[in-house]
Design a protein around this motif. Structure first.
Motif, PDB file in Angstrom:
ATOM      1  N   PRO A   1       0.819  -1.208   0.000  1.00  0.00           N
ATOM      2  CA  PRO A   1       0.000   0.000   0.000  1.00  0.00           C
ATOM      3  C   PRO A   1       0.855   1.261   0.000  1.00  0.00           C
ATOM      4  O   PRO A   1       1.812   1.381   0.766  1.00  0.00           O
ATOM      5  N   GLY A   2       0.527   2.180  -0.903  1.00  0.00           N
ATOM      6  CA  GLY A   2       1.265   3.430  -1.005  1.00  0.00           C
ATOM      7  C   GLY A   2       2.477   3.367  -1.911  1.00  0.00           C
ATOM      8  O   GLY A   2       3.054   4.412  -2.242  1.00  0.00           O
ATOM      9  N   ALA A   3       2.886   2.160  -2.327  1.00  0.00           N
ATOM     10  CA  ALA A   3       4.051   2.029  -3.207  1.00  0.00           C
ATOM     11  C   ALA A   3       3.655   2.299  -4.650  1.00  0.00           C
ATOM     12  O   ALA A   3       2.482   2.206  -5.033  1.00  0.00           O
ATOM     13  N   ARG A   4       4.662   2.620  -5.465  1.00  0.00           N
ATOM     14  CA  ARG A   4       4.422   2.980  -6.870  1.00  0.00           C
ATOM     15  C   ARG A   4       5.061   1.957  -7.786  1.00  0.00           C
ATOM     16  O   ARG A   4       6.179   1.513  -7.552  1.00  0.00           O
ATOM     17  N   TYR A   5       4.321   1.654  -8.847  1.00  0.00           N
ATOM     18  CA  TYR A   5       4.727   0.608  -9.780  1.00  0.00           C
ATOM     19  C   TYR A   5       4.644   1.133 -11.201  1.00  0.00           C
ATOM     20  O   TYR A   5       3.790   1.961 -11.521  1.00  0.00           O
ATOM     21  N   LEU A   6       5.530   0.650 -12.036  1.00  0.00           N
ATOM     22  CA  LEU A   6       5.615   1.117 -13.414  1.00  0.00           C
ATOM     23  C   LEU A   6       5.269  -0.030 -14.350  1.00  0.00           C
ATOM     24  O   LEU A   6       6.025  -0.999 -14.466  1.00  0.00           O
ATOM     25  N   LEU A   7       4.113   0.052 -15.009  1.00  0.00           N
ATOM     26  CA  LEU A   7       3.678  -0.947 -15.966  1.00  0.00           C
ATOM     27  C   LEU A   7       4.176  -0.562 -17.348  1.00  0.00           C
ATOM     28  O   LEU A   7       4.166   0.635 -17.711  1.00  0.00           O
ATOM     29  N   THR A   8       4.601  -1.533 -18.143  1.00  0.00           N
ATOM     30  CA  THR A   8       5.133  -1.246 -19.469  1.00  0.00           C
ATOM     31  C   THR A   8       4.540  -2.181 -20.515  1.00  0.00           C
ATOM     32  O   THR A   8       4.061  -3.278 -20.199  1.00  0.00           O
ATOM     33  N   ALA A   9       4.596  -1.741 -21.764  1.00  0.00           N
ATOM     34  CA  ALA A   9       4.184  -2.575 -22.897  1.00  0.00           C
ATOM     35  C   ALA A   9       4.788  -2.000 -24.166  1.00  0.00           C
ATOM     36  O   ALA A   9       4.953  -0.780 -24.296  1.00  0.00           O
ATOM     37  N   VAL A  10       5.105  -2.898 -25.103  1.00  0.00           N
ATOM     38  CA  VAL A  10       5.606  -2.484 -26.417  1.00  0.00           C
ATOM     39  C   VAL A  10       4.807  -3.224 -27.468  1.00  0.00           C
ATOM     40  O   VAL A  10       4.671  -4.449 -27.426  1.00  0.00           O
ATOM     41  N   GLY A  11       4.264  -2.472 -28.421  1.00  0.00           N
ATOM     42  CA  GLY A  11       3.516  -3.076 -29.517  1.00  0.00           C
ATOM     43  C   GLY A  11       4.251  -2.874 -30.831  1.00  0.00           C
ATOM     44  O   GLY A  11       4.753  -1.774 -31.115  1.00  0.00           O
ATOM     45  N   LEU A  12       4.353  -3.933 -31.622  1.00  0.00           N
ATOM     46  CA  LEU A  12       4.975  -3.798 -32.930  1.00  0.00           C
ATOM     47  C   LEU A  12       4.241  -2.740 -33.731  1.00  0.00           C
ATOM     48  O   LEU A  12       3.023  -2.626 -33.681  1.00  0.00           O
ATOM     49  N   GLY A  13       5.029  -1.974 -34.440  1.00  0.00           N
ATOM     50  CA  GLY A  13       4.392  -0.939 -35.264  1.00  0.00           C
ATOM     51  C   GLY A  13       5.050   0.423 -35.318  1.00  0.00           C
ATOM     52  O   GLY A  13       4.951   1.075 -36.321  1.00  0.00           O
ATOM     53  N   ALA A  14       5.719   1.006 -34.326  1.00  0.00           N
ATOM     54  CA  ALA A  14       5.963   0.416 -33.007  1.00  0.00           C
ATOM     55  C   ALA A  14       5.530   1.423 -31.949  1.00  0.00           C
ATOM     56  O   ALA A  14       5.793   2.615 -32.072  1.00  0.00           O
ATOM     57  N   THR A  15       4.860   0.923 -30.904  1.00  0.00           N
ATOM     58  CA  THR A  15       4.386   1.755 -29.803  1.00  0.00           C
ATOM     59  C   THR A  15       5.078   1.334 -28.515  1.00  0.00           C
ATOM     60  O   THR A  15       5.062   0.164 -28.150  1.00  0.00           O
ATOM     61  N   PHE A  16       5.669   2.300 -27.822  1.00  0.00           N
ATOM     62  CA  PHE A  16       6.274   2.078 -26.513  1.00  0.00           C
ATOM     63  C   PHE A  16       5.413   2.809 -25.487  1.00  0.00           C
ATOM     64  O   PHE A  16       5.124   3.999 -25.644  1.00  0.00           O
ATOM     65  N   SER A  17       4.986   2.107 -24.442  1.00  0.00           N
ATOM     66  CA  SER A  17       4.018   2.664 -23.504  1.00  0.00           C
ATOM     67  C   SER A  17       4.401   2.320 -22.085  1.00  0.00           C
ATOM     68  O   SER A  17       4.939   1.243 -21.806  1.00  0.00           O
ATOM     69  N   ALA A  18       4.122   3.232 -21.150  1.00  0.00           N
ATOM     70  CA  ALA A  18       4.397   3.005 -19.732  1.00  0.00           C
ATOM     71  C   ALA A  18       3.373   3.755 -18.892  1.00  0.00           C
ATOM     72  O   ALA A  18       2.844   4.792 -19.309  1.00  0.00           O
ATOM     73  N   MET A  19       3.078   3.203 -17.710  1.00  0.00           N
ATOM     74  CA  MET A  19       2.054   3.776 -16.843  1.00  0.00           C
ATOM     75  C   MET A  19       2.486   3.604 -15.389  1.00  0.00           C
ATOM     76  O   MET A  19       2.874   2.514 -14.972  1.00  0.00           O
ATOM     77  N   VAL A  20       2.408   4.676 -14.606  1.00  0.00           N
ATOM     78  CA  VAL A  20       2.732   4.648 -13.180  1.00  0.00           C
ATOM     79  C   VAL A  20       1.449   4.469 -12.382  1.00  0.00           C
ATOM     80  O   VAL A  20       0.475   5.201 -12.570  1.00  0.00           O
ATOM     81  N   VAL A  21       1.448   3.475 -11.483  1.00  0.00           N
ATOM     82  CA  VAL A  21       0.292   3.166 -10.660  1.00  0.00           C
ATOM     83  C   VAL A  21       0.702   3.155  -9.195  1.00  0.00           C
ATOM     84  O   VAL A  21       1.763   2.647  -8.844  1.00  0.00           O
ATOM     85  N   GLU A  22      -0.135   3.741  -8.339  1.00  0.00           N
ATOM     86  CA  GLU A  22       0.087   3.715  -6.894  1.00  0.00           C
ATOM     87  C   GLU A  22      -0.872   2.719  -6.274  1.00  0.00           C
ATOM     88  O   GLU A  22      -2.087   2.835  -6.431  1.00  0.00           O
ATOM     89  N   HIS A  23      -0.330   1.761  -5.553  1.00  0.00           N
ATOM     90  CA  HIS A  23      -1.158   0.686  -4.973  1.00  0.00           C
ATOM     91  C   HIS A  23      -1.862   1.182  -3.723  1.00  0.00           C
ATOM     92  O   HIS A  23      -1.232   1.796  -2.859  1.00  0.00           O
TER      93      HIS A  23
END
Length: 311
Positions: free
Chosen positions: A289-311
């Protein structure tokens, strides 16, 4: 602000990659390379379930949905492939009916390939904010079948797995949810031909990959008003371990702060990867609880994506 109200996952049994040679481009040499260098030993496969069954298996475990069905305004499937069956029909409407969601509009997003899952979270948040109903919810579903050779294996990259995740999304920073603090997306459209024709240079893309992914991770942290040092754990897409070691070197990030536990046993489950890994990390007690996490994904084409989430 958008929040994850709940996340559930479905992981079918893992199959050793050496047993997949009959229905994929894998040969004996490729199997050894994937095992030795790419960190893969098995992948999730479910011959008993079609795509509809995969999505329902994940959604059925979403306990937070029980009694909230009438509040769901949108059912969104994030897809890597436009279709995952020979007959181009969608299972999504039948899934919504099976789950008993009478007020939901159902549709799919595919434009960012394997990064479509993070794109869909942002889209759900925007739609819910525009509705203006603080109690409204959106149900995000991810998970696809590996029904073609390309889906089953990308040489020198990944082996496709069949697993699914369901995410209940709400607008607002709910006290009992996981808040989305920031997001970043970077498009490198010059690699679009790699998807359409397969003629783009893999060497060029592989050279770009750690820099482009590292840059979007840093940009997401900046958008959230934090630094990479404030991230407790990176929740990645599960392509392979060798590429993540390159990204870790690029960012001077200890590889222990990247959640790589699932890669050896799930394979690359397309748009579902970051949510599957988020769910597994939670089950293992890796989310605080209260910690921060970084979600990532890469899609061919090409898309690089990241999202910060706080639990």
């Amino acid at each position: 602000m958008t929040s994850f109200a709940a996340v559930s996952t479905y992981l079918p049994p893992s199959v050793p990659i050496a047993e997949l040679r009959e229905d994929s481009p894998l040969d004996e040499g490729m199997v050894r390379r994937f095992q030795r260098f790419y960190g893969l030993s098995a992948v999730c496969r479910d011959p008993e379930r079609d795509e509809e069954g995969l999505l329902l298996a994940a959604a059925d475990k979403l306990d937070a949905l029980r009694g909230q069905e009438e509040r769901v305004r949108y059912v969104v499937q994030a897809r890597t492939f436009p279709n995952s069956r020979p007959n181009p029909t969608s299972a999504l409407r039948r899934v919504a009916e099976e789950l008993g969601l009478p007020n939901a509009t159902a549709f799919a997003v595919t434009g960012q390939a394997c990064a479509s899952g993070l794109q869909a979270v942002d889209l759900c948040g925007r739609l819910l904010a525009a509705d203006g109903d603080p109690d409204a919810l959106a149900l995000l579903l991810t998970g696809e079948k590996t029904f073609t050779p390309v889906a089953r294996c990308v040489p020198r990259s990944n082996i496709g797995g069949e697993a699914a995740a369901a995410v209940l999304v709400r607008e607002g920073g709910a006290a009992d949810g996981d808040r989305v603090l920031g997001r970043a997306v970077r498009l490198h459209g010059s690699y679009h031909d790699e998807v359409v024709t397969g003629l783009a240079s893999s060497a060029e893309f592989n050279k770009l990959y750690p820099t482009a992914l590292g840059d979007v991770m840093l940009a997401a942290c900046e958008n959230a008003g934090i630094t990479l040092g404030d991230i407790d754990l990176v929740i990645p897409h599960s392509v392979n371990t060798i590429s993540w070691k390159a990204v870790a070197d690029r960012l001077e990030l200890p590889v222990e702060r990247i959640f790589l536990d699932n890669i050896p046993v799930t394979g690359h489950c397309f748009s579902a990867d970051p949510f599957i890994n988020y769910g597994t990390a939670g089950q293992l007690g890796r989310l605080r609880p209260g910690a921060r996490y970084l979600l990532t994904a890469v899609g061919l084409g090409a898309t690089f994506s990241a999202m910060v989430v706080e639990h």
